[in-house]
Design an enzyme around this catalytic site. Structure first.
Site, PDB file in Angstrom:
ATOM      1  N   LEU A   1       0.867  -1.184   0.000  1.00 58.11           N
ATOM      2  CA  LEU A   1       0.000   0.000   0.000  1.00 58.11           C
ATOM      3  C   LEU A   1       0.895   1.222   0.000  1.00 58.11           C
ATOM      4  CD1 LEU A   1      -2.701  -0.838   2.744  1.00 58.11           C
ATOM      5  CD2 LEU A   1      -2.943  -1.061   0.275  1.00 58.11           C
ATOM      6  N   ASP A   2       0.465   2.289  -0.653  1.00 61.44           N
ATOM      7  CA  ASP A   2       1.227   3.541  -0.620  1.00 61.44           C
ATOM      8  C   ASP A   2       1.402   3.992   0.834  1.00 61.44           C
ATOM      9  OD1 ASP A   2       1.095   3.478  -3.364  1.00 61.44           O
ATOM     10  OD2 ASP A   2      -0.504   4.986  -3.513  1.00 61.44           O
ATOM     11  N   ARG A   3       2.484   4.677   1.089  1.00 60.93           N
ATOM     12  CA  ARG A   3       2.812   5.085   2.464  1.00 60.93           C
ATOM     13  C   ARG A   3       1.675   5.828   3.181  1.00 60.93           C
ATOM     14  NH1 ARG A   3       8.716   6.631   4.619  1.00 60.93           N
ATOM     15  NH2 ARG A   3       8.164   6.649   6.818  1.00 60.93           N
TER      16      ARG A   3
ATOM     17  N   VAL B   1      -1.461   5.599   2.833  1.00 60.92           N
ATOM     18  CA  VAL B   1      -2.708   4.823   2.839  1.00 60.92           C
ATOM     19  C   VAL B   1      -2.703   3.869   4.029  1.00 60.92           C
ATOM     20  CG1 VAL B   1      -4.118   3.166   1.517  1.00 60.92           C
ATOM     21  CG2 VAL B   1      -2.847   4.971   0.325  1.00 60.92           C
TER      22      VAL B   1
END
Length: 224
Positions: A57-59, A61
Site C-alpha cells: 500500500l502507498d505510504r 494509505v
C-alpha cells in the site's frame, strides 16, 4: 501493529498511515520487519523469521495488508494476486461528489518515475497502461463523499489518479489535487477489505480493516 488474521501460512495486519510495507531508501523500519518481530516474539521462533511480501500500500494509505508466512503460501499468493484472484475493496473520502452514484472508470495511466506520480488519460498514450475500477457512493456530507472502490487492475497510484481525474481528489492527497493536507500526513484512502481463497486450506477468507478514528471517517460512515 494490529493483527487482523493469522494462521500457519498467512498473516493479515492493519497498516497505519505513514508506515512503509517494505524497506526503502528512507531507512525507516518497514511494516514487514515489525511483523517479523511480532512472529518471533509470539511463537518464540529461533533464527530468522520467514515473511513474504505479496502486495503493498502507498505510504499515506492505511488498511489491510497480507503477508505470507511460508514459501508455499508466498508462491501461491503471488500467483493469485497476478491473476486477479484476490479481491480488494477500498474506501475513500473525496472532495466533491462524483457525477453518478456508481460507475466504472476506465483510463490510461502514464507513470512518471521522477515525480512518483501517475497521470490518467481518457485515450491510450505512449507507455500507458489501462486502469479499471468500479466505484459507488456510500455516504456524503456537505463537502465530502465516502466512496467504495473495487480495483479491477492494479496500477501505480491507480485510485488516487483516477478519482482525481474524475474531479474527486482524495481528501489530504496534495499530489493529486486536494486543496489541503490532513493534519497527520495521511490521505483518506483505506484498504477496507480483502477477500480470497486461502492458498493452502482453500477456505474462503475475508478480512476487514477498522475505520480510522478520525471524526470525518466516523461521521461519513454513519450516513451509510
Amino acid at each position: 501493529m494490529q493483527v487482523l488474521y493469522e494462521d500457519n501460512h498467512i498473516i493479515v495486519v492493519n497498516k497505519e498511515s505513514g508506515e512503509i510495507v517494505q524497506g526503502d531508501k528512507t531507512g525507516d523500519t518497514p511494516l514487514s520487519e515489525t511483523v517479523k518481530h511480532y512472529i518471533k516474539q509470539a511463537y518464540a521462533k529461533p533464527g530468522a523469521v520467514f515473511l513474504g511480501v505479496v502486495h503493498r500500500l502507498d505510504r499515506p494509505v492505511s488498511g489491510v495488508v497480507v503477508f505470507a508466512r511460508t514459501s508455499k503460501a508466498l508462491e501461491r499468493l503471488n500467483r493469485m494476486f497476478a491473476n486477479g484472484e484476490v479481491h480488494k475493496t477500498y474506501w475513500a473520502i473525496t472532495k466533491n461528489l462524483p457525477p453518478k452514484e456508481e460507475g466504472r472508470l476506465e483510463n490510461w495511466l502514464v507513470r512518471n518515475e521522477k515525480q512518483n506520480k501517475s497521470y490518467a488519460y481518457d485515450i491510450e498514450k505512449p507507455h500507458s497502461k489501462k486502469a479499471i475500477l468500479d466505484y459507488k457512493v456510500l455516504g456524503r456530507s456537505d463537502n465530502y463523499s465516502l466512496l467504495e472502490v473495487k480495483l479491477l487492475t492494479g496500477r501505480h497510484h491507480q485510485i488516487r489518479s483516477q478519482l482525481a481525474h474524475m474531479g474527486c481528489p482524495i481528501r489530504g492527497d496534495l499530489k493529486y489535487g486536494a486543496p489541503r493536507s490532513n493534519p497527520d500526513g495521511s490521505i483518506s484512502l483505506l484498504a477496507r477489505r480483502v477477500e480470497f481463497v486461502h492458498p493452502v486450506s482453500k477456505q474462503p477468507i475475508c478480512v476487514e480493516a477498522p475505520l480510522p478514528t478520525d471524526n470525518l471517517w466516523q461521521a461519513l460512515a454513519a450516513t451509510i
